[in-house]
Design a protein around this motif. Sequence first.
Motif, PDB file in Angstrom:
ATOM      1  N   ALA A 263       6.216   1.469   5.526  1.00  0.00           N
ATOM      2  CA  ALA A 263       5.998   0.677   4.066  1.00  0.00           C
ATOM      3  C   ALA A 263       4.163   0.605   3.995  1.00  0.00           C
ATOM      4  O   ALA A 263       3.589   1.371   3.131  1.00  0.00           O
ATOM      5  N   TYR A 264       4.389   0.137   4.917  1.00  0.00           N
ATOM      6  CA  TYR A 264       2.463   0.060   5.301  1.00  0.00           C
ATOM      7  C   TYR A 264       1.454   1.117   5.574  1.00  0.00           C
ATOM      8  O   TYR A 264       0.615   1.164   4.436  1.00  0.00           O
ATOM      9  N   LEU A 265       1.995   1.988   5.877  1.00  0.00           N
ATOM     10  CA  LEU A 265       1.323   3.280   6.072  1.00  0.00           C
ATOM     11  C   LEU A 265       1.838   4.158   4.961  1.00  0.00           C
ATOM     12  O   LEU A 265       0.185   4.543   4.042  1.00  0.00           O
ATOM     13  N   LEU A 266       1.892   3.846   3.695  1.00  0.00           N
ATOM     14  CA  LEU A 266       2.161   4.575   2.692  1.00  0.00           C
ATOM     15  C   LEU A 266       1.646   3.519   0.880  1.00  0.00           C
ATOM     16  O   LEU A 266       1.083   4.162   0.794  1.00  0.00           O
ATOM     17  N   LEU A 267       1.526   2.458   2.043  1.00  0.00           N
ATOM     18  CA  LEU A 267       0.345   0.833   1.120  1.00  0.00           C
ATOM     19  C   LEU A 267      -0.659   2.129   0.115  1.00  0.00           C
ATOM     20  O   LEU A 267      -1.400   1.810  -1.312  1.00  0.00           O
ATOM     21  N   ASN A 268      -1.723   1.995   0.288  1.00  0.00           N
ATOM     22  CA  ASN A 268      -2.870   2.663   0.262  1.00  0.00           C
ATOM     23  C   ASN A 268      -2.838   3.296  -0.606  1.00  0.00           C
ATOM     24  O   ASN A 268      -3.318   3.469  -2.193  1.00  0.00           O
ATOM     25  N   GLU A 269      -2.724   4.716  -0.797  1.00  0.00           N
ATOM     26  CA  GLU A 269      -1.535   5.641  -2.392  1.00  0.00           C
ATOM     27  C   GLU A 269      -0.854   5.387  -2.498  1.00  0.00           C
ATOM     28  O   GLU A 269      -0.462   6.081  -4.091  1.00  0.00           O
ATOM     29  N   VAL A 270      -0.042   4.761  -2.602  1.00  0.00           N
ATOM     30  CA  VAL A 270       0.925   4.555  -3.493  1.00  0.00           C
ATOM     31  C   VAL A 270       0.464   3.006  -4.328  1.00  0.00           C
ATOM     32  O   VAL A 270       1.102   3.547  -6.323  1.00  0.00           O
ATOM     33  N   ILE A 271      -0.094   2.325  -4.432  1.00  0.00           N
ATOM     34  CA  ILE A 271      -0.920   0.997  -4.868  1.00  0.00           C
ATOM     35  C   ILE A 271      -1.665   1.809  -5.960  1.00  0.00           C
ATOM     36  O   ILE A 271      -1.367   1.867  -7.373  1.00  0.00           O
ATOM     37  N   ALA A 272      -3.138   2.765  -5.124  1.00  0.00           N
ATOM     38  CA  ALA A 272      -3.790   3.719  -5.983  1.00  0.00           C
ATOM     39  C   ALA A 272      -3.198   4.342  -7.253  1.00  0.00           C
ATOM     40  O   ALA A 272      -3.224   4.605  -8.529  1.00  0.00           O
ATOM     41  N   THR A 273      -2.108   5.142  -6.676  1.00  0.00           N
ATOM     42  CA  THR A 273      -1.002   5.752  -7.921  1.00  0.00           C
ATOM     43  C   THR A 273      -0.654   5.212  -9.017  1.00  0.00           C
ATOM     44  O   THR A 273      -0.447   5.593 -10.026  1.00  0.00           O
ATOM     45  N   SER A 274      -0.138   3.911  -8.060  1.00  0.00           N
ATOM     46  CA  SER A 274       0.501   3.348  -9.115  1.00  0.00           C
ATOM     47  C   SER A 274      -0.150   2.665 -10.025  1.00  0.00           C
ATOM     48  O   SER A 274       0.186   2.343 -11.452  1.00  0.00           O
ATOM     49  N   LEU A 275      -1.353   1.971  -9.744  1.00  0.00           N
ATOM     50  CA  LEU A 275      -2.797   1.424 -10.267  1.00  0.00           C
ATOM     51  C   LEU A 275      -2.947   3.178 -11.383  1.00  0.00           C
ATOM     52  O   LEU A 275      -3.157   2.745 -12.480  1.00  0.00           O
ATOM     53  N   GLY A 276      -3.743   3.812 -10.713  1.00  0.00           N
ATOM     54  CA  GLY A 276      -4.107   4.886 -11.442  1.00  0.00           C
ATOM     55  C   GLY A 276      -2.756   5.586 -12.234  1.00  0.00           C
ATOM     56  O   GLY A 276      -3.503   6.432 -13.767  1.00  0.00           O
ATOM     57  N   ASN A 277      -2.358   6.568 -11.554  1.00  0.00           N
ATOM     58  CA  ASN A 277      -1.688   7.876 -12.934  1.00  0.00           C
ATOM     59  C   ASN A 277      -0.294   6.371 -13.094  1.00  0.00           C
ATOM     60  O   ASN A 277       0.433   7.411 -14.466  1.00  0.00           O
ATOM     61  N   GLY A 278      -0.002   5.157 -12.988  1.00  0.00           N
ATOM     62  CA  GLY A 278       0.524   4.131 -13.785  1.00  0.00           C
ATOM     63  C   GLY A 278       0.278   3.879 -14.873  1.00  0.00           C
ATOM     64  O   GLY A 278       0.168   3.885 -16.177  1.00  0.00           O
ATOM     65  N   TYR A 279      -0.685   2.855 -14.412  1.00  0.00           N
ATOM     66  CA  TYR A 279      -0.514   1.167 -15.343  1.00  0.00           C
ATOM     67  C   TYR A 279      -2.245   1.698 -16.091  1.00  0.00           C
ATOM     68  O   TYR A 279      -2.370   1.939 -17.318  1.00  0.00           O
ATOM     69  N   VAL A 280      -3.032   2.567 -15.893  1.00  0.00           N
ATOM     70  CA  VAL A 280      -4.281   3.512 -16.416  1.00  0.00           C
ATOM     71  C   VAL A 280      -3.727   3.995 -17.493  1.00  0.00           C
ATOM     72  O   VAL A 280      -4.080   4.301 -18.600  1.00  0.00           O
ATOM     73  N   LYS A 322       0.691 -12.386   0.298  1.00  0.00           N
ATOM     74  CA  LYS A 322       2.317 -12.499   1.549  1.00  0.00           C
ATOM     75  C   LYS A 322       3.052 -11.859   0.354  1.00  0.00           C
ATOM     76  O   LYS A 322       4.342 -11.489   0.931  1.00  0.00           O
ATOM     77  N   ASP A 323       3.698 -12.185  -0.996  1.00  0.00           N
ATOM     78  CA  ASP A 323       4.671 -12.451  -1.622  1.00  0.00           C
ATOM     79  C   ASP A 323       4.463 -10.957  -2.403  1.00  0.00           C
ATOM     80  O   ASP A 323       5.919 -10.021  -2.002  1.00  0.00           O
ATOM     81  N   PHE A 324       3.388 -10.347  -2.665  1.00  0.00           N
ATOM     82  CA  PHE A 324       3.776  -9.097  -2.795  1.00  0.00           C
ATOM     83  C   PHE A 324       3.488  -7.918  -2.057  1.00  0.00           C
ATOM     84  O   PHE A 324       4.771  -7.167  -1.929  1.00  0.00           O
ATOM     85  N   ILE A 325       3.621  -8.313  -0.360  1.00  0.00           N
ATOM     86  CA  ILE A 325       3.841  -7.220   0.659  1.00  0.00           C
ATOM     87  C   ILE A 325       5.239  -7.659   0.684  1.00  0.00           C
ATOM     88  O   ILE A 325       5.578  -6.888   1.411  1.00  0.00           O
ATOM     89  N   ASP A 326       5.649  -8.324   0.808  1.00  0.00           N
ATOM     90  CA  ASP A 326       7.472  -8.927   1.053  1.00  0.00           C
ATOM     91  C   ASP A 326       8.563  -8.028   0.048  1.00  0.00           C
ATOM     92  O   ASP A 326       8.939  -7.626   0.423  1.00  0.00           O
TER      93      ASP A 326
END
Length: 461
Positions: A263-280, A322-326
């Motif tokens: 899950a950690y190894l995916l974190l950088n790309e997953v969050i950028a995708t969720s923020l950019g391609n989702g939220y923005v 921490k809550d977000f990560i968990d």
Amino acid sequence: MKTRILTFLFCGITTLIFAQKTNFSIKYSEQLAVFVFIQNLSENYPENVFKTEFQKSKYNVEEFKEAISEFDKLSMEYSYKFEEFPDGSKKPMQSIDFLKKNLIETENLNDFKIRSIGIVTNKTLNDLTKIIALFTPVYNELIYNPNKEKFEKQIVEITKYSTENNIENYFETGIIFYNSSWDTSIPFNIAFYPLPNSKGFTAQSFYNNFISGIQTDLQGYKDLFSVMLHETFHIIYYEQSLEVKTEIDKNFKENKSKYSNYAYLLLNEVIATSLGNGYVFENIDGKIDTRDWYSQKYINLMAKEIYPLINEYISQKKPIDKDFIDRYITIYEVNFPNWINELDNLMPYRYVISENENDFNVIKKQYRYRSRTEYETEITKSTIEKMQKTSLTKLIIVSKNNKEKLNLIKKEFKELNNWKFNSDNEFNYKILLEDKSQLIIINQKKSTTQTLIKKLETETK
């Protein structure tokens, strides 16, 4: 009294600076465009629109072909890691990115050369500027001038679109969420160049720059801007302080789930995708994008699953904690429990040891998408120890002195204490290590590496 007045003025100026928003400067950089053009003419690059135009032109002669060959030989790619940061959490410095940054930020090749001294050798720098100068009129005649009117109109429209959609606000949102920082006196430079006869645009970010080749018939800019912000969020992620990076790393590693590492190894790309391609995208378009957000299955699905969590944190202006990560790890575990065994998910983050260098090409061909990779050509105590310092998927291919090498591997991994093997037989073996990374051992005798990997894929499905 004078001291107090000066202190007051300084504090006022400081407050004003930090109250300002980051300036997004949209431009065309001829120097960068020509550099990218030459890169794409290389024999090492696949067929592309630049190569097509060049090959059918009057410039496809020995003089220019030799210059392309010389460009390919230039040593421009050096890097260094930020050793104090948790492994993989900060992008290494790349010399070629610095060169591109300087191409964007200077007005002529002489200034570029002066700015770039020390990044590569002086000879390399001189040769590079000569080649760029040689190809500048070629690029203008073949690419820029035929598309100039359309492209310059696009730059005006993109600049207007950026202002109307308050692009800097999304940047600030990212700063808050990532618990990161940015000096607003440093502008964020966005450099576009025309990409004729293309079905899509390109995107790359580094330092304080975003570069993109845009198709000259591009209609609408919401996709472009969501991808641009996606890339920008990577930069904000890499700019997190050592303290923030260390805390995030600690929270992932202390989580008890066996899924936490992947899950950690995916974190950088997953969050950028969720923020950019989702939220923005949703905020620009007024509705959520129902298409895939990312071309890679695991990133796409995970980014969509965490989107409600991302929205929650953004709406409350809360930084990642921490809550977000968990909760993020729980989403991974509950929704995608099989991913921890799927090679397509494990192999983009890989550390491979093999005494046959051709194995690396086989693996690159089989698993084209890669985020972090390391390769070693010797199976020794020291290379295994180096491998153990990372949380990447660990693949060891044994094809020589099999019994001796397998015994060494068993000795170095405590999780293999009770492992029994027959070195005379071909086999694949996989085990989840204490650091929650997968260790894969391939004992090769007669079969090809490709055959053994295909067999491993079948066994892990």
